[in-house]
Scaffold this motif. Structure first.
Motif, short mmCIF file in Angstrom:
data_model
loop_
_atom_site.label_atom_id
_atom_site.label_comp_id
_atom_site.label_asym_id
_atom_site.label_seq_id
_atom_site.Cartn_x
_atom_site.Cartn_y
_atom_site.Cartn_z
N VAL A 111 7.71 3.83 3.07
CA VAL A 111 8.83 3.19 3.75
C VAL A 111 9.89 2.78 2.74
CG1 VAL A 111 9.54 1.22 5.17
CG2 VAL A 111 7.39 2.39 5.67
N ALA A 112 9.44 2.24 1.61
CA ALA A 112 10.39 1.84 0.55
C ALA A 112 11.17 3.03 0.04
CB ALA A 112 9.62 1.18 -0.59
N GLU A 113 10.50 4.14 -0.16
CA GLU A 113 11.17 5.33 -0.68
C GLU A 113 12.16 5.89 0.33
OE1 GLU A 113 7.74 7.56 -1.69
OE2 GLU A 113 7.47 6.57 -3.63
N HIS A 114 11.81 5.80 1.62
CA HIS A 114 12.75 6.25 2.65
C HIS A 114 13.99 5.35 2.68
CE1 HIS A 114 14.29 7.89 6.39
NE2 HIS A 114 14.35 6.66 6.88
N LYS A 115 13.76 4.04 2.62
CA LYS A 115 14.89 3.12 2.60
C LYS A 115 15.77 3.38 1.37
CE LYS A 115 14.19 -1.31 3.55
NZ LYS A 115 14.95 -1.58 4.77
N PHE A 116 15.12 3.64 0.26
CA PHE A 116 15.85 3.92 -0.98
C PHE A 116 16.78 5.12 -0.80
CE2 PHE A 116 15.88 6.47 -4.94
CZ PHE A 116 16.62 5.62 -5.75
N GLN A 117 16.27 6.19 -0.21
CA GLN A 117 17.08 7.38 -0.01
C GLN A 117 18.26 7.11 0.92
OE1 GLN A 117 16.82 10.17 -1.64
NE2 GLN A 117 14.89 9.71 -2.68
N VAL A 118 18.00 6.43 2.02
CA VAL A 118 19.06 6.13 2.99
C VAL A 118 20.14 5.25 2.37
CG1 VAL A 118 19.59 4.93 5.17
CG2 VAL A 118 17.57 6.42 5.01
N LEU A 119 19.72 4.18 1.72
CA LEU A 119 20.69 3.24 1.17
C LEU A 119 21.46 3.84 0.00
CD1 LEU A 119 18.62 -0.06 1.38
CD2 LEU A 119 20.49 0.67 2.85
N ARG A 120 20.79 4.63 -0.83
CA ARG A 120 21.48 5.26 -1.95
C ARG A 120 22.53 6.25 -1.43
NH1 ARG A 120 18.43 8.70 -6.59
NH2 ARG A 120 18.14 10.07 -4.80
N GLU A 131 1.52 -2.11 -4.47
CA GLU A 131 1.84 -0.71 -4.75
C GLU A 131 3.17 -0.55 -5.48
OE1 GLU A 131 0.55 3.35 -4.35
OE2 GLU A 131 -0.46 1.49 -3.73
N GLY A 132 4.13 -1.38 -5.11
CA GLY A 132 5.46 -1.28 -5.71
C GLY A 132 6.48 -1.98 -4.84
N GLY A 133 7.73 -1.55 -4.97
CA GLY A 133 8.75 -2.21 -4.17
C GLY A 133 10.10 -1.53 -4.30
N LEU A 134 11.05 -2.05 -3.56
CA LEU A 134 12.42 -1.57 -3.56
C LEU A 134 13.35 -2.74 -3.81
CD1 LEU A 134 14.73 0.47 -2.95
CD2 LEU A 134 14.47 -0.13 -0.53
N LEU A 135 14.13 -2.65 -4.88
CA LEU A 135 15.11 -3.68 -5.19
C LEU A 135 16.48 -3.25 -4.67
CD1 LEU A 135 16.11 -6.23 -6.61
CD2 LEU A 135 16.28 -4.90 -8.73
N ILE A 136 17.05 -4.06 -3.77
CA ILE A 136 18.41 -3.84 -3.29
C ILE A 136 19.28 -4.87 -3.99
CG2 ILE A 136 19.91 -3.67 -1.28
CD1 ILE A 136 17.45 -3.01 0.39
N LYS A 137 20.08 -4.40 -4.92
CA LYS A 137 20.72 -5.28 -5.89
C LYS A 137 21.87 -6.10 -5.33
CE LYS A 137 19.39 -2.15 -9.62
NZ LYS A 137 19.85 -1.29 -10.74
N GLY A 138 22.55 -5.60 -4.30
CA GLY A 138 23.75 -6.29 -3.80
C GLY A 138 23.50 -7.33 -2.74
N ASN A 193 0.85 -1.20 0.00
CA ASN A 193 0.00 0.00 0.00
C ASN A 193 0.88 1.24 0.00
OD1 ASN A 193 0.85 0.36 2.77
ND2 ASN A 193 -0.67 -1.21 3.32
N ALA A 194 0.23 2.40 -0.01
CA ALA A 194 0.96 3.67 -0.09
C ALA A 194 1.84 3.89 1.13
CB ALA A 194 -0.02 4.82 -0.26
N GLU A 195 1.35 3.48 2.29
CA GLU A 195 2.14 3.65 3.51
C GLU A 195 3.45 2.87 3.43
OE1 GLU A 195 1.74 2.96 8.37
OE2 GLU A 195 0.21 2.19 7.00
N GLU A 196 3.37 1.64 2.99
CA GLU A 196 4.58 0.82 2.85
C GLU A 196 5.46 1.34 1.72
OE1 GLU A 196 3.45 -3.26 2.58
OE2 GLU A 196 2.55 -3.29 4.59
N MET A 197 4.86 1.92 0.68
CA MET A 197 5.66 2.49 -0.40
C MET A 197 6.48 3.67 0.11
SD MET A 197 6.25 1.59 -3.47
CE MET A 197 7.35 2.23 -4.71
#
Length: 371
Positions: A100-109, A135-142, A94-98
């Motif tokens: 979270v994904a976007e926040h994780k994306f910013q931190v990890l990037r 809703e979507g997802g976050l791929l952490i490639k390594g 859902n949007a709430e979890e998305m």
């Protein structure tokens, strides 16, 4: 109480953390005696998921450094270790979890991790078996996977390491007593035996968190990445009661590992049907095709958790000669190499690979009573 000197170092626990530490000590030229009771530990029970987690800065630093260490040694691992850098796909329902994904994306990037935000349609293009409507997802490639029991055995395969099947009933600084009454001594003793550590050191704030796992029969490769729901961040990782979250890992054999669950206040190793069913239903909510696959085995294990979720790595402040590498919870496989590097750097008074403060035992056990 006469003690027989057997090595430069005694390591209690032949799981992945103890094995990594034993290997690091042996590589420095120390003779190492590894004592293990032979009962299956978290290494044998776990999924072997190698991942970067960012719940806090200390967890991120430890897991990111350690994951790079796994990549460094990947070329030396035997085929039986089944190491793969297949990436983790965090799923947002859902949007709430998305968010979270976007926040994780910013931190990890910001910390140099290769990662990618995927919208719902792009998510299913990567993993067609996922249900519609995510809703979507976050791929952490390594991120990756490894067969931890084989990796631990590879680490222990060193001419300066001797393994001994034995139950330790008491530790006294750099001495240990076995179940047959024999005392052994070394220059240092390292406690790395997971939830059993608190039996030898009752002052350790280690809590057992029970988890169930299941594995399917072999099927043609249908899932590529390790799939984890972002609800895991709140539903399982921080819950205080029984909880489940979707965690599906493809194995090189064509099988699928299915998790994850957490239970507190129990040390009963039996598979509990209600919890197993709840866990499998949760996974099938994300990958409906699981309902058509055969689960051929299910088992349990116990994560050894500290109150703040970070391991205790360093010398026991009140017990000279006794060192600790415990409390890794579900990140023991991931952070084993980092734990070994931190421990050896402290032991040899060398520059640390990363700041040791967040992981020192003193944060729970008080200051040192010895110089």
């Amino acid at each position: 109480m006469n003690a027989t000197a057997v090595a430069d170092a005694i390591v209690i626990g032949a799981g992945i953390v103890g094995a990594a530490c034993a290997q690091a000590l042996a590589q420095r030229g120390l003779s190492v005696r590894v004592l293990d009771a032979g009962t299956p530990g978290a290494t044998a029970a776990g999924m072997g998921h190698l991942l970067v987690l960012d719940d806090n800065a200390a967890e991120l630093a430890l897991s990111q450094y350690s994951l790079q260490r796994w990549r460094d040694i990947a070329g030396s691992l035997p085929n039986g270790c089944a190491y793969r850098s297949n990436g983790t796909l965090w799923l947002a329902a859902n949007a709430e979890e998305m968010a979270v994904a976007e926040h994780k994306f910013q931190v990890l990037r910001e910390h140099g991790e290769a990662c990618e935000i995927l919208a719902g349609n792009a998510l299913r293009e990567r993993e067609p078996l996922l249900r519609e409507g995510l809703e979507g997802g976050l791929l952490i490639k390594g991120d990756g996977i490894v067969y931890a029991p084989a990796a631990a055995q590879w680490m222990l395969d060193h001419p300066l390491i001797r393994q001994q099947r034995a139950t330790v009933t008491e530790v006294d600084g750099n001495r240990v007593r076995l179940a047959d009454g024999q005392w052994l001594s070394a220059g240092m003793v390292l406690l790395a035996n997971g939830i059993q550590a608190s039996e030898l050191c009752p002052e350790l704030p280690i809590q057992a968190k029970k988890g169930h796992l299941a594995i399917t029969d072999r099927y043609p490769a249908q899932i590529t990445h390790t799939l984890v729901e972002l609800g895991y961040v709140t539903s399982a990782h921080n819950a205080s009661g029984p909880s489940t979250a979707c965690n599906i890992q493809p194995r090189p054999t064509g099988q699928l590992f299915i998790g994850a669950s957490r239970q507190f206040n129990t040390t009963d190793p039996e598979v509990e049907g209600w919890m197993l069913a709840k866990m499998l239903r949760r996974a099938a909510e994300y990958v409906p095709a699981l309902n058509t696959l055969n689960v051929i085995r299910a088992w349990t294990g116990f994560r050894a958790a500290s109150p703040d979720g970070l391991p205790l790595v360093g010398e026991h402040p009140q017990r000279p000669g006794l060192w600790l590498a415990v409390g890794h919870e579900g990140l023991g496989v991931t952070t084993a190499p980092a734990t070994a590097d931190l421990l050896v750097a402290q032991l040899f008074d060398e520059s640390l690979p990363l700041a040791a403060g967040p992981y020192l035992p003193q944060r729970f056990l008080g200051g040192s009573s010895h110089a």
